[in-house]
Scaffold this motif. Structure first.
Motif, PDB file in Angstrom:
ATOM      1  N   ALA A  25       1.298   9.366  -5.791  1.00 48.23           N
ATOM      2  CA  ALA A  25       1.752  10.746  -5.574  1.00 48.23           C
ATOM      3  C   ALA A  25       2.684  11.205  -6.700  1.00 48.23           C
ATOM      4  O   ALA A  25       2.713  12.387  -7.060  1.00 48.23           O
ATOM      5  N   LEU A  26       3.469  10.264  -7.258  1.00 48.47           N
ATOM      6  CA  LEU A  26       4.403  10.611  -8.339  1.00 48.47           C
ATOM      7  C   LEU A  26       3.711  10.791  -9.688  1.00 48.47           C
ATOM      8  O   LEU A  26       4.243  11.448 -10.578  1.00 48.47           O
ATOM      9  N   ARG A  27       2.538  10.210  -9.852  1.00 44.58           N
ATOM     10  CA  ARG A  27       1.889  10.176 -11.159  1.00 44.58           C
ATOM     11  C   ARG A  27       1.713  11.551 -11.798  1.00 44.58           C
ATOM     12  O   ARG A  27       2.039  11.745 -12.990  1.00 44.58           O
ATOM     13  N   PRO A  28       1.210  12.580 -11.061  1.00 46.44           N
ATOM     14  CA  PRO A  28       1.056  13.902 -11.690  1.00 46.44           C
ATOM     15  C   PRO A  28       2.383  14.480 -12.186  1.00 46.44           C
ATOM     16  O   PRO A  28       2.445  15.094 -13.263  1.00 46.44           O
TER      17      PRO A  28
ATOM     18  N   ARG B 218       0.830  -1.207   0.000  1.00 43.99           N
ATOM     19  CA  ARG B 218       0.000   0.000   0.000  1.00 43.99           C
ATOM     20  C   ARG B 218       0.863   1.255   0.000  1.00 43.99           C
ATOM     21  O   ARG B 218       0.547   2.248  -0.662  1.00 43.99           O
ATOM     22  N   LEU B 219       1.960   1.226   0.768  1.00 45.59           N
ATOM     23  CA  LEU B 219       2.865   2.372   0.810  1.00 45.59           C
ATOM     24  C   LEU B 219       3.477   2.615  -0.565  1.00 45.59           C
ATOM     25  O   LEU B 219       3.563   3.768  -1.025  1.00 45.59           O
ATOM     26  N   MET B 220       3.885   1.544  -1.235  1.00 47.71           N
ATOM     27  CA  MET B 220       4.442   1.679  -2.580  1.00 47.71           C
ATOM     28  C   MET B 220       3.402   2.248  -3.540  1.00 47.71           C
ATOM     29  O   MET B 220       3.696   3.129  -4.362  1.00 47.71           O
ATOM     30  N   ALA B 221       2.168   1.750  -3.444  1.00 43.27           N
ATOM     31  CA  ALA B 221       1.100   2.245  -4.318  1.00 43.27           C
ATOM     32  C   ALA B 221       0.821   3.722  -4.055  1.00 43.27           C
ATOM     33  O   ALA B 221       0.624   4.510  -5.000  1.00 43.27           O
TER      34      ALA B 221
END
Length: 200
Positions: free
Chosen positions: A184-187, A176-179
């Protein structure tokens, strides 16, 4: 009841919460003894302490028989049936509302952590809901809960079950932390891609 099962009431003390009249002085604010209610029980079987209401210190003595201990379980008995939480050391001496039932495991027979896992097991949850009293607000009572069949393996097997599930939970938290980090990095990645500054 199948072989190897016992009634919950034979391995736990089951106690309903105090009547509403005993909790008339519930208040918001930092002073007093916290009272745990159904909305304070999380999906992870813990207690969310952010919105607790309290009773004044002066009322604590008459509510002492409803004080919690480490290793107790709280089970919602009205409304959101099936929600439950394991009481940690920090919650000891707190109280619980009339919408909850307190389970106090007899530790010579059952580990609190095992019992939480057992009672949250989907087939057992369905059995609990199937026992609920019909009405506008579904409910359970202490008699129903005491009669619930529980599979109780030897303590060493219970410990193995608890350890294995704790390992699974730890892996779930990591995933879950990785997801969350990727989300958060996607934008930022999208921004770099449309500006042509990111290379594959």
């Amino acid at each position: 009841m199948t072989r190897g099962q016992v009634p919950l009431g034979s391995i736990c003390e089951v106690t309903a919460g105090p009547s509403g009249s005993l909790l008339e002085s519930l208040q918001d604010g930092p002073d007093g003894v916290p009272v745990i209610s159904p909305p304070d029980l999380t999906d992870h079987h813990t207690v969310d302490t952010r919105r607790l209401r309290r009773v004044p210190w002066s009322e604590a003595k008459r509510l002492s028989r409803f004080a919690l201990r480490e290793g107790d379980l709280l089970v919602v008995r009205q409304g959101a049936l099936g929600r439950l939480a394991l009481i940690e050391e920090e919650h000891a001496t707190w109280f619980y509302s009339s919408s909850c039932l307190r389970l106090r495991p007899r530790r010579e027979f059952v580990l609190p952590a095992y019992l939480v896992s057992y009672l949250s097991y989907p087939p057992v949850q369905r059995a609990l809901l199937g026992q609920s009293l019909p009405g506008t607000v579904p409910s359970l009572n202490s008699t129903m809960l005491k009669e619930l069949p529980v599979t109780v393996p030897p303590l060493d097997r219970q410990r193995s079950v608890v350890e294995a599930l704790a390992d699974v939970d730890a892996r779930i938290r990591i995933q879950r932390l990785m997801a969350d980090r990727l989300e958060a990095l996607r934008p930022a990645i999208f921004g770099e891609l449309i500006q042509g500054t990111r290379h594959r």
